[in-house]
Design a protein around this motif. Structure first.
Motif, short mmCIF file in Angstrom:
data_model
loop_
_atom_site.label_atom_id
_atom_site.label_comp_id
_atom_site.label_asym_id
_atom_site.label_seq_id
_atom_site.Cartn_x
_atom_site.Cartn_y
_atom_site.Cartn_z
N GLY A 377 -15.92 12.76 3.76
CA GLY A 377 -17.05 13.68 3.73
C GLY A 377 -18.36 12.91 3.61
N ARG A 378 -19.38 13.37 4.33
CA ARG A 378 -20.65 12.65 4.34
C ARG A 378 -21.81 13.55 3.89
N ASP A 379 -21.95 14.71 4.50
CA ASP A 379 -23.01 15.63 4.11
C ASP A 379 -22.57 16.44 2.90
N ASN A 380 -23.53 17.07 2.24
CA ASN A 380 -23.21 17.87 1.05
C ASN A 380 -22.24 19.00 1.37
N ALA A 381 -22.35 19.57 2.60
CA ALA A 381 -21.46 20.66 2.98
C ALA A 381 -20.02 20.20 3.13
N GLU A 382 -19.80 18.89 3.26
CA GLU A 382 -18.46 18.34 3.45
C GLU A 382 -17.88 17.78 2.16
N LEU A 383 -18.58 17.92 1.06
CA LEU A 383 -18.16 17.38 -0.23
C LEU A 383 -17.88 18.51 -1.21
N PRO A 384 -16.96 18.30 -2.15
CA PRO A 384 -16.22 17.06 -2.43
C PRO A 384 -15.06 16.85 -1.46
N GLU A 385 -14.66 15.58 -1.32
CA GLU A 385 -13.48 15.28 -0.54
C GLU A 385 -12.23 15.78 -1.28
N GLN A 386 -11.15 15.94 -0.52
CA GLN A 386 -9.89 16.39 -1.12
C GLN A 386 -8.72 15.67 -0.48
N ALA A 387 -7.75 15.29 -1.29
CA ALA A 387 -6.53 14.65 -0.76
C ALA A 387 -5.75 15.68 0.05
N LEU A 388 -5.43 15.33 1.28
CA LEU A 388 -4.64 16.22 2.13
C LEU A 388 -3.17 16.16 1.76
N LEU A 389 -2.69 14.98 1.45
CA LEU A 389 -1.29 14.75 1.10
C LEU A 389 -1.21 13.59 0.11
N ALA A 390 -0.10 13.50 -0.58
CA ALA A 390 0.13 12.39 -1.51
C ALA A 390 1.63 12.22 -1.70
N CYS A 391 2.05 10.97 -1.81
CA CYS A 391 3.46 10.69 -2.05
C CYS A 391 3.60 9.37 -2.78
N ARG A 392 4.74 9.18 -3.43
CA ARG A 392 5.08 7.93 -4.12
C ARG A 392 6.25 7.28 -3.40
N LEU A 393 6.18 5.95 -3.26
CA LEU A 393 7.24 5.18 -2.61
C LEU A 393 7.65 4.05 -3.55
N ASN A 394 8.94 3.95 -3.82
CA ASN A 394 9.46 2.94 -4.74
C ASN A 394 10.64 2.21 -4.11
N GLY A 395 10.67 0.88 -4.27
CA GLY A 395 11.80 0.09 -3.80
C GLY A 395 11.91 0.01 -2.29
N LEU A 396 10.78 0.07 -1.59
CA LEU A 396 10.79 0.03 -0.13
C LEU A 396 10.92 -1.41 0.36
N ASP A 397 12.03 -1.72 0.99
CA ASP A 397 12.30 -3.07 1.51
C ASP A 397 12.53 -2.96 3.01
N PHE A 398 11.49 -3.23 3.79
CA PHE A 398 11.59 -3.07 5.23
C PHE A 398 12.68 -3.96 5.83
N ALA A 399 12.76 -5.20 5.37
CA ALA A 399 13.68 -6.16 5.97
C ALA A 399 15.13 -5.68 5.87
N LYS A 400 15.48 -4.99 4.82
CA LYS A 400 16.87 -4.55 4.62
C LYS A 400 17.11 -3.09 4.94
N MET A 401 16.04 -2.29 4.95
CA MET A 401 16.23 -0.84 5.13
C MET A 401 15.92 -0.36 6.54
N ALA A 402 15.07 -1.07 7.28
CA ALA A 402 14.67 -0.61 8.60
C ALA A 402 15.81 -0.73 9.61
N SER A 403 15.91 0.23 10.51
CA SER A 403 16.95 0.24 11.53
C SER A 403 16.33 0.56 12.89
N PRO A 404 16.92 0.04 13.97
CA PRO A 404 16.42 0.38 15.30
C PRO A 404 16.54 1.87 15.57
N LEU A 405 15.61 2.40 16.33
CA LEU A 405 15.64 3.81 16.66
C LEU A 405 16.80 4.07 17.60
#
Length: 408
Positions: A377-405
């Protein structure tokens, strides 16, 4: 012992494992487990579970199927613990005989709960890759996989507030986020896979039959591509498709009730996001490039000097200018099957940013990440900003968890 079933006596009878349950009277892998537990088969002929003391002469292929069932019954399931190095995820092991039929029935039941459509063979979100997961619930689908992510808390992100932000530079905790985490997949490939949202069959939510008159999609798909290799100072593969990469795909959803409440509240965040949804995909480049990514590492200090080196940047927003892309669904955007896919191509990040990201990849599984998206948001009419989404990620290991599509 097990294959031939010719030994005699108590100890030999227990060794003739496959012969004891390879007849039609068995109950598959479950019978095998009970046979070992109860010591069935001792003292007489190495017979099967149902026919103790009687030599069972079933064909060799049935005995091999039984042995496969036994192996599956005792196979340990993959464990992934937040904060520890994740083990390799693998597809479910094949079961033999009636155990296979039981497993297939359970899978069919889960798909039915997730509103399976026999005419659409695409997998559900969270089942596109072996290490994916789905949280399920009223937002759609049945829970599946071992979750390494959860819904976040938008109020923990300090965002711009007015009036006159450019003068005062004040920030305040955001209002609660709108879109909640539904599912996640983690991919890898030689190039970025665009349009991942079209590769899955979105589950129907509890309010799928309710008209969505808010002008906003019910579902957001966030696909973030991260290079596998260290960046080159001279550039290299920095095009739209990049090079070898990991791809984190997060699926978020909001109910029609929550979208209506957001609209009716008169929120500046709603007005700005609706304008962004309507105009940015059509080519309004300055507006599209106002999307901001915020990543907070809740336990960054656990990495010692490595964490201290970037602590001043922890939780700072990043404008997704040329690195961001938008792909609306082929279905009506506001309908039950509609979505908007947000692509984040980190190959387009600055060299030093990519260098730092690559340095942290081996330690990423130790970090507790809190992620949010907002529109600047930049102008007063666009403020305050707001989070659209939020999530928590724990133990993410790309090298061991990622798989080919998998192929479409």
């Amino acid at each position: 012992g097990e294959a031939r079933g010719e030994a005699r006596g108590g100890r030999a009878g227990r060794r003739s494992f496959a012969r004891r349950f390879a007849c039609r009277g068995d109950r598959g892998a479950g019978a095998a487990v009970r046979a070992v537990r109860d010591g069935v088969g001792g003292g007489g002929g190495g017979g099967c579970v149902r026919h103790r003391g009687v030599e069972c002469a079933r064909p060799l292929r049935r005995r091999r199927a039984a042995e496969g069932a036994r192996a599956s019954a005792f196979a340990p399931s993959p464990a992934r613990r937040g904060g520890d190095r994740a083990e390799v995820c693998s597809p479910p092991r094949p079961l033999g005989g009636r155990a296979a039929a039981g497993a297939a029935g359970a899978a069919d039941d889960a798909d039915a709960d997730a509103d399976a459509d026999a005419s659409d063979p695409r997998p559900l979100p969270g089942r596109l890759t072996p290490c994916g997961f789905s949280l399920g619930g009223s937002l759609g689908g049945a829970a599946s996989g071992e979750a390494w992510g959860s819904d976040g808390d938008g109020t923990q992100f300090a965002l711009r507030t007015g009036p006159d932000y450019k003068k005062h530079k004040k920030k305040a905790p955001s209002a609660a986020h709108i879109y909640s985490l539904l599912s996640a997949d983690v991919l890898k490939g030689e190039r970025i896979t665009p349009g991942v949202g079209a590769r899955v069959r979105l589950p129907r939510s509890a309010d799928a039959d309710v008209e969505n008159d808010t002008g906003l999609p019910r579902t957001l798909v966030v696909s973030c591509a991260i290079p596998q290799k260290a960046p080159s100072l001279m550039g290299g593969s920095s095009g739209d498709a990049g090079g070898e990469c990991y791809q984190l795909v997060l699926y978020f959803r909001a109910s029609v009730e929550s979208l209506r409440a957001w609209r009716d509240s008169g929120s500046a965040g709603y007005a700005l996001f609706r304008r962004w949804v309507e105009e940015a995909p059509g080519g309004d480049l300055p507006l599209k490039e106002r999307l901001k990514l915020i990543v907070k590492m809740d336990n960054l200090r656990d990495l010692g000097k490595l964490g201290a080196s970037v602590e001043q940047y922890n939780g700072k927003p990043v404008l997704l200018t040329k690195s961001g892309s938008l792909t609306p669904s082929a279905a009506p955007l506001c309908g039950p099957d509609g979505y908007l896919e947000v692509g984040i191509n980190t190959f387009r990040f600055a060299y030093l940013t990519k260098k730092g990201m690559h340095m942290y990849l081996p330690s990423l599984h130790k970090l507790h990440m809190h992620v949010a998206l907002t529109i600047e948001g930049r102008d007063n009419a666009e403020l305050p900003e707001q989070a659209l989404l939020a999530c928590r990620l724990n133990g993410l290991d790309f090298a061991k968890m990622a798989s080919p599509l998998p192929p479409p």
